[in-house]
Design an enzyme around this catalytic site. Structure first.
Site, PDB file in Angstrom:
ATOM      1  N   THR A  84       1.395   7.471  13.206  1.00 34.01           N
ATOM      2  CA  THR A  84       0.832   6.360  12.436  1.00 34.01           C
ATOM      3  C   THR A  84       1.516   5.051  12.843  1.00 34.01           C
ATOM      4  O   THR A  84       0.862   4.004  12.942  1.00 34.01           O
ATOM      5  CB  THR A  84       1.017   6.589  10.921  1.00 34.01           C
ATOM      6  OG1 THR A  84       0.772   7.947  10.617  1.00 34.01           O
ATOM      7  CG2 THR A  84       0.082   5.717  10.122  1.00 34.01           C
ATOM      8  N   GLY A 103       5.136   8.268   9.656  1.00 33.90           N
ATOM      9  CA  GLY A 103       5.284   9.097  10.848  1.00 33.90           C
ATOM     10  C   GLY A 103       5.109   8.316  12.148  1.00 33.90           C
ATOM     11  O   GLY A 103       4.556   7.212  12.161  1.00 33.90           O
ATOM     12  N   LYS A 160       0.858  -1.191   0.000  1.00 32.29           N
ATOM     13  CA  LYS A 160       0.000   0.000   0.000  1.00 32.29           C
ATOM     14  C   LYS A 160       0.894   1.241   0.000  1.00 32.29           C
ATOM     15  O   LYS A 160       1.411   1.656   1.036  1.00 32.29           O
ATOM     16  CB  LYS A 160      -0.929   0.044   1.215  1.00 32.29           C
ATOM     17  CG  LYS A 160      -2.032   1.082   0.994  1.00 32.29           C
ATOM     18  CD  LYS A 160      -2.525   1.752   2.227  1.00 32.29           C
ATOM     19  CE  LYS A 160      -1.701   2.898   2.705  1.00 32.29           C
ATOM     20  NZ  LYS A 160      -1.619   4.070   1.813  1.00 32.29           N
ATOM     21  N   CYS A 214      13.438  11.895   6.102  1.00 33.97           N
ATOM     22  CA  CYS A 214      13.392  11.422   7.491  1.00 33.97           C
ATOM     23  C   CYS A 214      14.704  11.682   8.220  1.00 33.97           C
ATOM     24  O   CYS A 214      14.720  11.907   9.420  1.00 33.97           O
ATOM     25  CB  CYS A 214      13.043   9.949   7.529  1.00 33.97           C
ATOM     26  SG  CYS A 214      14.094   8.958   6.466  1.00 33.97           S
ATOM     27  N   GLU A 222       9.867   2.038  10.328  1.00 37.20           N
ATOM     28  CA  GLU A 222      10.832   3.107  10.016  1.00 37.20           C
ATOM     29  C   GLU A 222      10.084   4.415  10.190  1.00 37.20           C
ATOM     30  O   GLU A 222       9.244   4.758   9.361  1.00 37.20           O
ATOM     31  CB  GLU A 222      11.325   2.981   8.563  1.00 37.20           C
ATOM     32  CG  GLU A 222      12.147   1.755   8.288  1.00 37.20           C
ATOM     33  CD  GLU A 222      13.538   1.841   8.883  1.00 37.20           C
ATOM     34  OE1 GLU A 222      14.006   2.947   9.189  1.00 37.20           O
ATOM     35  OE2 GLU A 222      14.156   0.785   9.055  1.00 37.20           O
ATOM     36  N   GLU A 253       9.011  16.700  14.633  1.00 42.21           N
ATOM     37  CA  GLU A 253       9.420  16.668  13.233  1.00 42.21           C
ATOM     38  C   GLU A 253       8.484  17.557  12.416  1.00 42.21           C
ATOM     39  O   GLU A 253       7.315  17.227  12.241  1.00 42.21           O
ATOM     40  CB  GLU A 253       9.335  15.213  12.746  1.00 42.21           C
ATOM     41  CG  GLU A 253       9.946  14.969  11.410  1.00 42.21           C
ATOM     42  CD  GLU A 253       9.681  13.552  10.910  1.00 42.21           C
ATOM     43  OE1 GLU A 253       8.562  13.044  11.091  1.00 42.21           O
ATOM     44  OE2 GLU A 253      10.605  12.960  10.333  1.00 42.21           O
TER      45      GLU A 253
HETATM   46  P1  NAD Z   1       2.214   8.849   7.353  1.00 39.29           P
HETATM   47  O1  NAD Z   1       2.500   8.167   8.626  1.00 39.29           O
HETATM   48  O2  NAD Z   1       1.166   9.880   7.302  1.00 39.29           O
HETATM   49  O3  NAD Z   1       1.796   7.779   6.229  1.00 39.29           O
HETATM   50  C1  NAD Z   1       2.642   6.694   5.887  1.00 39.29           C
HETATM   51  C2  NAD Z   1       1.801   5.602   5.260  1.00 39.29           C
HETATM   52  O4  NAD Z   1       0.919   5.073   6.248  1.00 39.29           O
HETATM   53  C3  NAD Z   1       0.903   6.072   4.109  1.00 39.29           C
HETATM   54  O5  NAD Z   1       0.870   5.084   3.117  1.00 39.29           O
HETATM   55  C4  NAD Z   1      -0.461   6.207   4.789  1.00 39.29           C
HETATM   56  O6  NAD Z   1      -1.543   6.095   3.910  1.00 39.29           O
HETATM   57  C5  NAD Z   1      -0.408   5.043   5.746  1.00 39.29           C
HETATM   58  N1  NAD Z   1      -1.334   5.108   6.881  1.00 39.29           N
HETATM   59  C6  NAD Z   1      -1.914   6.188   7.441  1.00 39.29           C
HETATM   60  N2  NAD Z   1      -2.700   5.822   8.481  1.00 39.29           N
HETATM   61  C7  NAD Z   1      -2.605   4.478   8.585  1.00 39.29           C
HETATM   62  C8  NAD Z   1      -3.172   3.520   9.460  1.00 39.29           C
HETATM   63  N3  NAD Z   1      -3.995   3.862  10.453  1.00 39.29           N
HETATM   64  N4  NAD Z   1      -2.849   2.224   9.282  1.00 39.29           N
HETATM   65  C9  NAD Z   1      -2.000   1.855   8.313  1.00 39.29           C
HETATM   66  N5  NAD Z   1      -1.440   2.708   7.430  1.00 39.29           N
HETATM   67  C10 NAD Z   1      -1.735   4.017   7.573  1.00 39.29           C
HETATM   68  O7  NAD Z   1       3.611   9.403   6.846  1.00 39.29           O
HETATM   69  P2  NAD Z   1       3.890  10.282   5.559  1.00 39.29           P
HETATM   70  O8  NAD Z   1       3.399  11.652   5.828  1.00 39.29           O
HETATM   71  O9  NAD Z   1       3.426   9.570   4.338  1.00 39.29           O
HETATM   72  O10 NAD Z   1       5.501  10.252   5.528  1.00 39.29           O
HETATM   73  C11 NAD Z   1       6.280  11.103   6.272  1.00 39.29           C
HETATM   74  C12 NAD Z   1       6.830  10.400   7.478  1.00 39.29           C
HETATM   75  O11 NAD Z   1       7.568   9.240   7.080  1.00 39.29           O
HETATM   76  C13 NAD Z   1       7.813  11.253   8.236  1.00 39.29           C
HETATM   77  O12 NAD Z   1       7.565  11.145   9.625  1.00 39.29           O
HETATM   78  C14 NAD Z   1       9.170  10.634   7.887  1.00 39.29           C
HETATM   79  O13 NAD Z   1      10.164  10.864   8.855  1.00 39.29           O
HETATM   80  C15 NAD Z   1       8.815   9.206   7.762  1.00 39.29           C
HETATM   81  N6  NAD Z   1       9.818   8.499   6.968  1.00 39.29           N
HETATM   82  C16 NAD Z   1      10.724   7.687   7.613  1.00 39.29           C
HETATM   83  C17 NAD Z   1      11.718   7.035   6.881  1.00 39.29           C
HETATM   84  C18 NAD Z   1      12.736   6.159   7.562  1.00 39.29           C
HETATM   85  O14 NAD Z   1      13.526   5.517   6.878  1.00 39.29           O
HETATM   86  N7  NAD Z   1      12.770   6.092   8.892  1.00 39.29           N
HETATM   87  C19 NAD Z   1      11.773   7.198   5.505  1.00 39.29           C
HETATM   88  C20 NAD Z   1      10.840   8.026   4.880  1.00 39.29           C
HETATM   89  C21 NAD Z   1       9.867   8.665   5.625  1.00 39.29           C
END
Ligand code: NAD
Length: 489
Positions: free
Chosen positions: A231, A228, A174, A283, A249, A384
Site C-alpha cells: 500500500t 503495509g 482516514k 510492525c 511507516e 511480513e
Molecule cells: P494496509 O496497508 O492494508 O492499510 C493501511 C491503511 O491504508 C488503511 O487505512 C487502509 O484503508 C489504507 N489504504 C489501503 N489502500 C490504500 C490506497 N490505495 N491508498 C490509500 N490508502 C489505502 O495495512 P494494515 O493491514 O492496515 O496494517 C498493517 C501494516 O501496517 C503492516 O505491514 C505493519 O507492519 C504496518 N505498520 C507499520 C507501523 C510502523 O510504525 N512502521 C506501525 C503499525 C503498522
C-alpha cells in the site's frame, strides 16, 4: 450519530453507505459506521483547505497550540476506560493492552504539546552583515492526509495528529476501515478542547474509496501513511503526481539476535513478547529469531514451551494472554505463510493450526507458532506474515548474525542479546534498522524517533524529527537598509 467529521459538523456519507464493525474475537457486531466515499473526502479536503488558507490555526502561537494538545491529553485520560474498551472491541486485543496503548496516546499528546510550547521562533543566521536580519523559521506544511492501520488504531492516529496539530497544520484523517471507533472518539475530544472547525476532519472509509482519493487530490500538501509495504508503494506513486510531501511507516521483518552468553531466562521471556505480543500484529515484532548455534536447542525448546503456554481468548477474558487476528482474510494469509514455510523445509515446533476450543470458534484466533530450521530463502522468513509466527535461524559468528539480520528489504527494528557489552554495541551499530534494542525488546518513548530504514519507510515519527515532518522550513532574509545594487548600471 453520524460518524464523518467535516468542517466541525458530524455528517453521514453522501451515498448513505455504512460498514459493519465486528469484534474479531467472536464475530459479534460492535456497531455500523458511516463509510466515506470520494465526494465526502473531497468535502473534507475542502474544509481542511479553507481552515488552513483562511483560518486562525496555522498562525496561532505555537505555545497556544501546545496548550490545546495538553488539554486533549487530559480529556483522553478522563475517557481512558471507554476508549480502551472501544479499542478492544474493534481490534479484539486484550483490554489491558488497550489501556497501555491509551497511556501511550496520552504521553504522545503531552510530548508534542510541550514540544510545541518550547518553539523558539526560529534560528537567527549570522550573515556578517549588520543591516540584515536573516532567520530560518518553521511553518506548517498545509493540509495533511493522515492514513492509519488497524493494529494500534488510536496510537498510530496520535503519532500523526499530535505533531500535525503542534506544527499548525490542518488534516483529513482516514483510519483503518476495520477499527474506526477510537478515531471518532478523538475527534469529539479535539472539538471539546476547542480546536477550530475545519482543522480536524475525519473520513472513515476504505483504502480505495477514501484513502486513494486523499493521496491523489492536488489540494492535499502532504500524506503521512502507516501500513503495509504494498500500500505504501501505491500511496507514494499517487502522491508523486502532485509532488506531495510523503511520510511512510511501513512493515518490518525484525531480527531478534541471541548470543550464547545472553541472560537465558530473560532472553527467552522477551523472545516470546517480541514475537507474540498482540498475536504478532506489531510492525516491530521480533519475528525472526537468530540464535547462536551452540545455544540453539536449549533456547528453542524453552521458547516453544513458553509459546505453548500462551492462552488465547477474547479481550475481556482475564485468563487470556493473547487475542485474535484482525480478520478471517488475515488469518488465511498467516496460515498460507506457515504452510509455505513447512513446504520449504521448516520444522513446525508448535502452533500451526486453528484452536479446537469451541469457545474460540467465532473469532479469528491462531496460536503462537514456532518454525525451526528456517533459511533466509523461505518466504515466511523474507515477508511480513504479521501474525504469531516465529521463524528460527542459526548463526555461528558475529559477522554471520549481522549478515542474516540485515538480509531483508525491511529495516524497522531489531534486538541483540549478549552480556558482552562491546559485542552488543558493535552488532547494534551494524544493524540497518531505525530502532535497535540491546537486552530488551519493544520499549519506545515519544521523545525518541521511530521509523524505518530501507523499505520500512521514509521519514520518522515521534521525537523532534516527528514534529519536523509536519513543518516547512523557510529562510527569511530582511535587508534593513536596502540600496540599489548597480549590477546592471
Ligand atoms: P494496509 O496497508 O492494508 O492499510 C493501511 C491503511 O491504508 C488503511 O487505512 C487502509 O484503508 C489504507 N489504504 C489501503 N489502500 C490504500 C490506497 N490505495 N491508498 C490509500 N490508502 C489505502 O495495512 P494494515 O493491514 O492496515 O496494517 C498493517 C501494516 O501496517 C503492516 O505491514 C505493519 O507492519 C504496518 N505498520 C507499520 C507501523 C510502523 O510504525 N512502521 C506501525 C503499525 C503498522
Amino acid at each position: 450519530m453520524p460518524e464523518l467529521f467535516i468542517g466541525g459538523d458530524w455528517t453521514s456519507a453522501l451515498d448513505g453507505r455504512r460498514r459493519e464493525i465486528r469484534c474479531p474475537a467472536d464475530g459479534t457486531l460492535v456497531a455500523t459506521v458511516d463509510e466515506a466515499g470520494p465526494e465526502d473526502v473531497s468535502a473534507a479536503i475542502g474544509a481542511a483547505r479553507a481552515a488552513f488558507d483562511r483560518g486562525t490555526w496555522p498562525h496561532t502561537p505555537a505555545a497556544e497550540r501546545g496548550a490545546l494538545l495538553l488539554r486533549v491529553a487530559r480529556l483522553l485520560e478522563r475517557d481512558r476506560a471507554a476508549l480502551a474498551r472501544a479499542e478492544s472491541l474493534d481490534t479484539g486485543k486484550r483490554l489491558v493492552e488497550s489501556e497501555y496503548d491509551l497511556d501511550d496516546v496520552v504521553a504522545c499528546f503531552r510530548y508534542f504539546g510541550a514540544l510545541a510550547a518550547s518553539d523558539g521562533g526560529g534560528r537567527i543566521i549570522a550573515t556578517g552583515k549588520p543591516a540584515v536580519d536573516s532567520r530560518v523559521v518553521h511553518e506548517p506544511v498545509g493540509v495533511c492526509a493522515l492514513i492509519t492501520p488497524w493494529n494500534y488504531p488510536l496510537l498510530q492516529v496520535a503519532w500523526k495528529v499530535a505533531p500535525a496539530l503542534a506544527a499548525g497544520n490542518t488534516f483529513v484523517l482516514k483510519p483503518s476501515e476495520l477499527t474506526p471507533h477510537t478515531a471518532i472518539g478523538l475527534m469529539r475530544l479535539l472539538a471539546e478542547a476547542g480546536l477550530p472547525d475545519g482543522v480536524a476532519n475525519l473520513v472513515p472509509g476504505t483504502g480505495t474509496g477514501a484513502g486513494a482519493p486523499l493521496c491523489a487530490d492536488p489540494r492535499v500538501d502532504m500524506v503521512s501513511f502507516t501500513g503495509g509495504l504494498a500500500t505504501g508503494r501505491r500511496v507514494m506513486a499517487a502522491a508523486a503526481a502532485t509532488v506531495k510531501k510523503v511520510a511512510l511507516e511501513l512493515g518490518g521483518k525484525n531480527p531478534n539476535i541471541v548470543f550464547a552468553d545472553a541472560a537465558f531466562d530473560t532472553a527467552v521471556d522477551h523472545a516470546l513478547t517480541a514475537a507474540f505480543l498482540h498475536s504478532g500484529q506489531v510492525c516491530s515484532a521480533g519475528a525472526r529469531l537468530l540464535v547462536e548455534d551452540v545455544l540453539h536447542d536449549r533456547f528453542v525448546d524453552a521458547v516453544v514451551a513458553g509459546a505453548e503456554r500462551i492462552r488465547m481468548g477474547g479481550p475481556f477474558d482475564p485468563q487470556a494472554r493473547t487475542g485474535p487476528l484482525i480478520s478471517a482474510a488475515h488469518r488465511e494469509k498467516v496460515e498460507a505463510y506457515v504452510a509455505a514455510g513447512v513446504a520449504e523445509g521448516a520444522v513446525l515446533r508448535c502452533g500451526g493450526r486453528r484452536p479446537d476450543d469451541p469457545a474460540l470458534r467465532g473469532g479469528f484466533h491462531y496460536p503462537p507458532t514456532v518454525l525451526d530450521e528456517c533459511t533466509a530463502a523461505m518466504s515466511v522468513v523474507r515477508e511480513e506474515s504479521f501474525g504469531p509466527v516465529l521463524t528460527v535461524e542459526r548463526f555461528r559468528t558475529e559477522d554471520e548474525a549481522v549478515a542474516l539480520a540485515n538480509d531483508t528489504v525491511y529495516g524497522l527494528a531489531g534486538a541483540v542479546w549478549s552480556q558482552d557489552t562491546g559485542r552488543a554495541r558493535r552488532v547494534a551499530s551494524r544493524l540497518r534498522a531505525g530502532t535497535v534494542w540491546i537486552n530488551d525488546y519493544h520499549p519506545y518513548v515519544p521523545q525518541a524517533e521511530w521509523g524505518g530504514m530501507k523499505r520500512s519507510g521514509v521519514g520518522r515519527e515521534l521525537g523532534p524529527a516527528g514534529l519536523a515532518e509536519y513543518q516547512e522550513t523557510k529562510h527569511v532574509w530582511h535587508n534593513l537598509a536596502p540600496r540599489p545594487q548597480g549590477w546592471f548600471a
